[in-house]
Design a protein around this motif. Structure first.
Motif, mmCIF file in Angstrom:
data_model
loop_
_atom_site.group_PDB
_atom_site.id
_atom_site.type_symbol
_atom_site.label_atom_id
_atom_site.label_comp_id
_atom_site.label_asym_id
_atom_site.label_seq_id
_atom_site.Cartn_x
_atom_site.Cartn_y
_atom_site.Cartn_z
ATOM 1 N N GLY A 223 0.859 -1.185 -0.043
ATOM 2 C CA GLY A 223 0.049 0.110 -0.166
ATOM 3 C C GLY A 223 0.823 1.299 0.032
ATOM 4 O O GLY A 223 0.618 2.176 -0.768
ATOM 5 N N LEU A 224 1.913 1.226 0.906
ATOM 6 C CA LEU A 224 2.566 2.350 0.804
ATOM 7 C C LEU A 224 3.547 2.689 -0.401
ATOM 8 O O LEU A 224 3.745 3.688 -0.978
ATOM 9 C CB LEU A 224 3.941 2.205 2.058
ATOM 10 C CG LEU A 224 3.222 2.377 3.268
ATOM 11 C CD1 LEU A 224 4.459 2.196 4.403
ATOM 12 C CD2 LEU A 224 2.454 3.900 3.738
ATOM 13 N N TRP A 227 1.184 4.025 -3.074
ATOM 14 C CA TRP A 227 0.909 5.274 -2.740
ATOM 15 C C TRP A 227 2.080 6.099 -3.032
ATOM 16 O O TRP A 227 1.904 7.349 -3.652
ATOM 17 C CB TRP A 227 0.530 5.537 -1.253
ATOM 18 C CG TRP A 227 0.309 6.930 -0.832
ATOM 19 C CD1 TRP A 227 -0.519 7.705 -1.006
ATOM 20 C CD2 TRP A 227 1.382 7.852 -0.180
ATOM 21 N NE1 TRP A 227 -0.122 9.158 -0.534
ATOM 22 C CE2 TRP A 227 0.864 9.083 0.136
ATOM 23 C CE3 TRP A 227 2.808 7.568 0.145
ATOM 24 C CZ2 TRP A 227 1.600 10.064 0.592
ATOM 25 C CZ3 TRP A 227 3.528 8.346 0.818
ATOM 26 C CH2 TRP A 227 2.927 9.728 0.998
ATOM 27 N N SER A 232 -4.094 5.144 -7.418
ATOM 28 C CA SER A 232 -5.138 5.418 -6.730
ATOM 29 C C SER A 232 -5.655 4.229 -5.937
ATOM 30 O O SER A 232 -5.346 3.117 -6.174
ATOM 31 C CB SER A 232 -6.257 5.960 -7.716
ATOM 32 O OG SER A 232 -6.489 4.779 -8.566
ATOM 33 N N SER A 233 -6.341 4.586 -4.907
ATOM 34 C CA SER A 233 -6.734 3.521 -4.020
ATOM 35 C C SER A 233 -5.790 2.776 -3.396
ATOM 36 O O SER A 233 -5.746 1.547 -3.376
ATOM 37 C CB SER A 233 -7.775 2.703 -4.792
ATOM 38 O OG SER A 233 -8.910 3.708 -5.139
ATOM 39 N N ALA A 234 -4.603 3.112 -2.851
ATOM 40 C CA ALA A 234 -3.361 2.328 -2.552
ATOM 41 C C ALA A 234 -3.878 1.893 -1.168
ATOM 42 O O ALA A 234 -3.285 0.556 -1.209
ATOM 43 C CB ALA A 234 -2.265 3.307 -2.445
#
Length: 370
Positions: A223-224, A227, A232-234
């Motif tokens: 996720g990081l 991001w 988008s939408s990480a």
């Protein structure tokens, strides 16, 4: 050369069991999933028993917590899945452009197909009146409505089977293991059957908790990383990475393919491959360095055995089979005595007596190793 009669009997039992599990998927899949979850949370149940907390309250709390966890996951992932479905046409266009840029033969075939389609369309226009195009929104509404009508009762029934099995297994787990211990002989001379059952629960729980921690760290890192790349939408991608990593081999492949599509949508050129490359590097590090170092000393399983087990369970029940495959394998190997026990039988018996609310001191046979 003739096979032993016992081998033929075992093979026949395994084949018959697989057929039964396949035919009774609607009932057996949620049942086994509930039993697996009950085994995973068994240390929490034993801790509650040692602190004199009623079994009914523990079973009700775990069942309710499972419902909340499932609902929360659905609420988080549903918008992202809906957005992904809406972006399918854009994904197709991006993939088509990429293929056109890489494969010249495909360009020629597409031009030829376009000319043929135009010629056929011209003939159709001269002989018939074209019908108005269907309304996509109306089709989506009808599809969603009839999907809900057809599948809601089936999903509700399977959810009821899962929740009921989980509740009653947690409530009566001690009685079930005592009955099994008195009915079936142990595969080890130094341990009773119920001691093996309790130790198998502990082994599965430790394995699953360790894997969950590893998957959670991987999901946060993914996720990081996404991001930082600007995808988008990480956070949702990170949660998907966490969930799909439970499906060994298949889950990471599906997630990498999804990131490749997301890269085509978000970026242009060589940067389109950056999200997938980042995830592959993280997954490689997790699979070949982190996970073996954390669970390799406790649990050494043949990779072929893991892959075969996962393939069979995926064939049986799809994603549900992929989730329960490894916990069931660990549990079966532990109960059959194929996994090395790192604790002494004395400690195993002591932990079981504490879980049953009995005093710590008890006579132990001198034959049991300390």
């Amino acid at each position: 050369m003739t096979l032993p009669r016992n081998a033929l009997t075992i093979a026949a039992v395994i084949i018959a069991s697989l057929v039964v599990l396949k035919l009774t998927k609607a009932i057996s899949a949620p049942t086994v999933l509930a039993l697996t979850l009950g085994v995973i949370v068994s240390p929490l149940v034993d801790f509650a028993a040692r602190n004199r907390i009623p079994s009914a309250a523990v079973a009700l709390a775990i069942t309710f917590g499972t419902c909340m966890a499932v609902f929360g996951t659905v609420l988080v992932l549903a918008p992202a899945i809906e957005d992904a479905v809406r972006e399918i046409p854009e994904v197709v266009d991006e993939a088509k452009e990429t293929l056109e840029g890489l494969v010249s033969i495909g360009q020629n075939l597409q031009e030829m197909s376009k000319e043929v389609n135009e010629a056929i369309a011209a003939d159709d226009k001269a002989t018939s009146v074209p019908a108005p195009p269907p309304d996509p929104e109306q089709q989506a509404e009808l599809f969603s409505f009839w999907d809900a009508v057809l599948f809601a009762p089936q999903i509700a029934a399977q959810a009821l089977v899962f929740l009921a099995t989980l509740f009653f297994f947690i409530l009566t787990r001690r009685q079930i293991y005592d009955w099994l211990g008195d009915t079936f002989p142990s595969s080890r001379e130094d341990l009773k059957t119920k001691d093996l059952l309790y130790w198998a629960d502990t082994s599965v729980s430790r394995y699953f908790v360790t894997i969950t921690g590893i998957n959670a760290v991987l999901g946060c890192c993914v996720g990081l990383g996404l991001w930082a790349l600007g995808v988008s939408s990480a956070p949702t991608w990170g949660m998907l990475a966490f969930l799909l990593n439970y499906l060994l081999y298949l889950g990471p492949v599906l997630f990498a393919a999804s990131l490749l599509v997301a890269g085509f949508i978000t970026f242009d050129g060589i940067l389109s491959y950056a999200p997938m490359a980042m995830y592959v590097a993280m997954n490689f590090t997790e699979g070949y360095f982190v996970t073996p170092s954390l669970i390799g000393q406790r649990l050494m399983l043949n990779p072929l055995l893991i892959f075969t087990t996962l393939t069979v369970w995926l064939w049986l029940w799809g994603p549900v089979g992929g989730i329960v495959a490894l916990p069931v394998l660990v549990w079966v190997l532990a109960v059959s005595g194929q996994l090395k026990i790192t604790e002494s039988p004395r400690k195993i018996r002591l932990r079981r007596r504490r879980a049953q609310g009995k005093p710590d001191y008890h006579p132990v046979s001198s034959k049991l190793p300390s």
